[in-house]
Design an enzyme around this catalytic site. Sequence first.
Site, PDB file in Angstrom:
ATOM      1  N   GLY A  82      -0.575   2.706   6.525  1.00  0.00           N
ATOM      2  CA  GLY A  82      -0.531   1.826   7.816  1.00  0.00           C
ATOM      3  C   GLY A  82       0.213   0.421   7.800  1.00  0.00           C
ATOM      4  N   LYS A  83       1.049   0.137   7.075  1.00  0.00           N
ATOM      5  CA  LYS A  83       1.568  -0.849   6.721  1.00  0.00           C
ATOM      6  C   LYS A  83       2.574  -1.170   7.961  1.00  0.00           C
ATOM      7  CE  LYS A  83       3.870   0.199   3.031  1.00  0.00           C
ATOM      8  NZ  LYS A  83       3.453   1.755   3.017  1.00  0.00           N
TER       9      LYS A  83
ATOM     10  N   SER B 169       5.932  -1.789  -2.368  1.00  0.00           N
ATOM     11  CA  SER B 169       5.761  -2.949  -3.372  1.00  0.00           C
ATOM     12  C   SER B 169       4.752  -2.502  -4.485  1.00  0.00           C
ATOM     13  CB  SER B 169       5.426  -4.406  -2.943  1.00  0.00           C
ATOM     14  OG  SER B 169       4.687  -4.364  -1.997  1.00  0.00           O
TER      15      SER B 169
ATOM     16  N   GLY C 212       0.790  -1.265  -0.003  1.00  0.00           N
ATOM     17  CA  GLY C 212       0.312   0.092  -0.024  1.00  0.00           C
ATOM     18  C   GLY C 212       0.843   1.148   0.092  1.00  0.00           C
TER      19      GLY C 212
HETATM   20  N1  PPS Z   1       9.799   8.607  -3.497  1.00  0.00           N
HETATM   21  C1  PPS Z   1       9.285   8.036  -2.414  1.00  0.00           C
HETATM   22  N2  PPS Z   1       8.376   6.973  -2.545  1.00  0.00           N
HETATM   23  C2  PPS Z   1       7.610   6.270  -1.684  1.00  0.00           C
HETATM   24  N3  PPS Z   1       8.492   6.151  -0.357  1.00  0.00           N
HETATM   25  C3  PPS Z   1       9.562   6.960  -0.266  1.00  0.00           C
HETATM   26  C4  PPS Z   1       9.948   7.967  -1.112  1.00  0.00           C
HETATM   27  N4  PPS Z   1      10.949   8.247  -0.619  1.00  0.00           N
HETATM   28  C5  PPS Z   1      11.256   7.954   0.534  1.00  0.00           C
HETATM   29  N5  PPS Z   1      10.538   6.948   0.904  1.00  0.00           N
HETATM   30  C6  PPS Z   1      10.441   6.184   2.090  1.00  0.00           C
HETATM   31  O1  PPS Z   1      10.658   4.915   1.628  1.00  0.00           O
HETATM   32  C7  PPS Z   1       9.578   4.117   2.136  1.00  0.00           C
HETATM   33  C8  PPS Z   1       9.106   3.106   1.150  1.00  0.00           C
HETATM   34  O2  PPS Z   1      10.071   1.892   0.952  1.00  0.00           O
HETATM   35  P1  PPS Z   1       9.571   0.684   0.354  1.00  0.00           P
HETATM   36  O3  PPS Z   1      10.765  -0.023   0.479  1.00  0.00           O
HETATM   37  O4  PPS Z   1       8.540   0.125   1.207  1.00  0.00           O
HETATM   38  O5  PPS Z   1       9.540   0.904  -1.138  1.00  0.00           O
HETATM   39  S1  PPS Z   1       9.347   0.002  -2.405  1.00  0.00           S
HETATM   40  O6  PPS Z   1       8.377  -1.282  -2.247  1.00  0.00           O
HETATM   41  O7  PPS Z   1      10.486  -0.220  -2.688  1.00  0.00           O
HETATM   42  O8  PPS Z   1       8.419   0.722  -3.375  1.00  0.00           O
HETATM   43  C9  PPS Z   1       8.371   4.695   2.475  1.00  0.00           C
HETATM   44  O9  PPS Z   1       8.030   4.246   3.884  1.00  0.00           O
HETATM   45  P2  PPS Z   1       6.499   4.106   3.971  1.00  0.00           P
HETATM   46  O10 PPS Z   1       6.093   5.463   4.415  1.00  0.00           O
HETATM   47  O11 PPS Z   1       6.475   3.091   5.380  1.00  0.00           O
HETATM   48  O12 PPS Z   1       5.783   3.446   3.018  1.00  0.00           O
HETATM   49  C10 PPS Z   1       8.947   6.256   2.639  1.00  0.00           C
HETATM   50  O13 PPS Z   1       9.308   6.368   3.994  1.00  0.00           O
HETATM   51  N1  ADP Z   2      -6.393   2.059  12.070  1.00  0.00           N
HETATM   52  C1  ADP Z   2      -5.071   2.223  11.735  1.00  0.00           C
HETATM   53  N2  ADP Z   2      -4.200   1.392  11.250  1.00  0.00           N
HETATM   54  C2  ADP Z   2      -2.830   1.632  10.963  1.00  0.00           C
HETATM   55  N3  ADP Z   2      -2.337   2.951  11.252  1.00  0.00           N
HETATM   56  C3  ADP Z   2      -3.191   3.958  11.718  1.00  0.00           C
HETATM   57  C4  ADP Z   2      -4.530   3.598  11.813  1.00  0.00           C
HETATM   58  N4  ADP Z   2      -5.280   4.954  12.215  1.00  0.00           N
HETATM   59  C5  ADP Z   2      -4.325   5.688  12.127  1.00  0.00           C
HETATM   60  N5  ADP Z   2      -3.165   5.283  11.793  1.00  0.00           N
HETATM   61  C6  ADP Z   2      -1.856   6.153  11.782  1.00  0.00           C
HETATM   62  O1  ADP Z   2      -1.418   6.120  10.264  1.00  0.00           O
HETATM   63  C7  ADP Z   2      -0.186   6.451  10.200  1.00  0.00           C
HETATM   64  C8  ADP Z   2       0.528   5.035   9.323  1.00  0.00           C
HETATM   65  O2  ADP Z   2       1.768   5.149   9.295  1.00  0.00           O
HETATM   66  P1  ADP Z   2       2.704   4.108   9.106  1.00  0.00           P
HETATM   67  O3  ADP Z   2       2.184   2.806   9.815  1.00  0.00           O
HETATM   68  O4  ADP Z   2       4.160   4.184   9.196  1.00  0.00           O
HETATM   69  O5  ADP Z   2       2.190   3.549   7.519  1.00  0.00           O
HETATM   70  P2  ADP Z   2       3.221   3.206   6.280  1.00  0.00           P
HETATM   71  O6  ADP Z   2       4.214   2.138   6.939  1.00  0.00           O
HETATM   72  O7  ADP Z   2       2.011   2.479   5.333  1.00  0.00           O
HETATM   73  O8  ADP Z   2       3.931   4.337   5.581  1.00  0.00           O
HETATM   74  C9  ADP Z   2       0.439   6.138  11.630  1.00  0.00           C
HETATM   75  O9  ADP Z   2       0.817   7.396  12.177  1.00  0.00           O
HETATM   76  C10 ADP Z   2      -0.649   5.603  12.613  1.00  0.00           C
HETATM   77  O10 ADP Z   2      -0.590   5.743  13.735  1.00  0.00           O
END
Ligand code: PPS
Ligand code: ADP
Length: 171
Positions: free
Chosen positions: A18-19, A87, A13
Amino acid sequence: MPSHTTTTWWLTGLSGAGKTTLAQALAKELRDRAEAVCVVDGDELRSGLSQDLGFDSASRAENVRRAAHMARILNANGIHAVVAMISPAAKERDAALALIGKERCKEIYINTPLEICMLRDPKGLYKRAEIGQLTQMTGVQSAYEPPLSPALHLDTNVTEISQAVLQILAI
Ligand SMILES: Nc1ncnc2c1ncn2[C@@H]1O[C@H](COP(=O)(O)OS(=O)(=O)O)[C@@H](OP(=O)(O)O)[C@H]1O
Ligand SMILES: Nc1ncnc2c1ncn2[C@@H]1O[C@H](COP(=O)(O)OP(=O)(O)O)[C@@H](O)[C@H]1O
């Protein structure tokens, strides 16, 4: 869940969907049930094992491939894997699930809408993309391909964390 089998839950996602939050909550619940589990989080991989990779599609594909191999090794060694990665490409997700073994994989689409992810913006990345400081932000300048037939959809804007964990464990 029989204790002799291991599972990979693959959480995909957008950033902010929220992953990580759900992966940690799922891992805690599994540990409370005395199951061995390891979280494979994209952010963590990128701070070490995948620190050589960027966010172009080839780098993301390689990142997903590495995570899939990690999950495969963990599962083969009696440890569940919870993968939390954007992903974004369906083809690479499918290849990852095939490598790990489709019979032990559960693909979970965290389909929290982009508008909600942008409002949450826990790391300020969407803001940085908006003002041109960040390129290739998924969902903004870089495509996300939703899974066509995931084992479960979860919108964390409507499903509480504890409820989501129970739904994941029920599939
Ligand atoms: N351009 C851009 N797009 C998306 N995400 C970005 C980018 N730059 C930095 N970040 C940070 O990198 C985290 C995503 O890394 P992933 O390894 O899950 O991405 S991927 O599966 O290789 O596409 C992502 O973490 P999550 O917010 O937990 O998804 C971000 O913290
Ligand atoms: N039901 C929920 N499940 C997961 N995250 C939630 C929920 N409600 C609120 N949140 C908030 O949304 C944000 C999600 O961030 P994060 O887990 O780092 O997402 P991702 O890993 O997809 O980038 C966090 O600040 C979390 O506290």
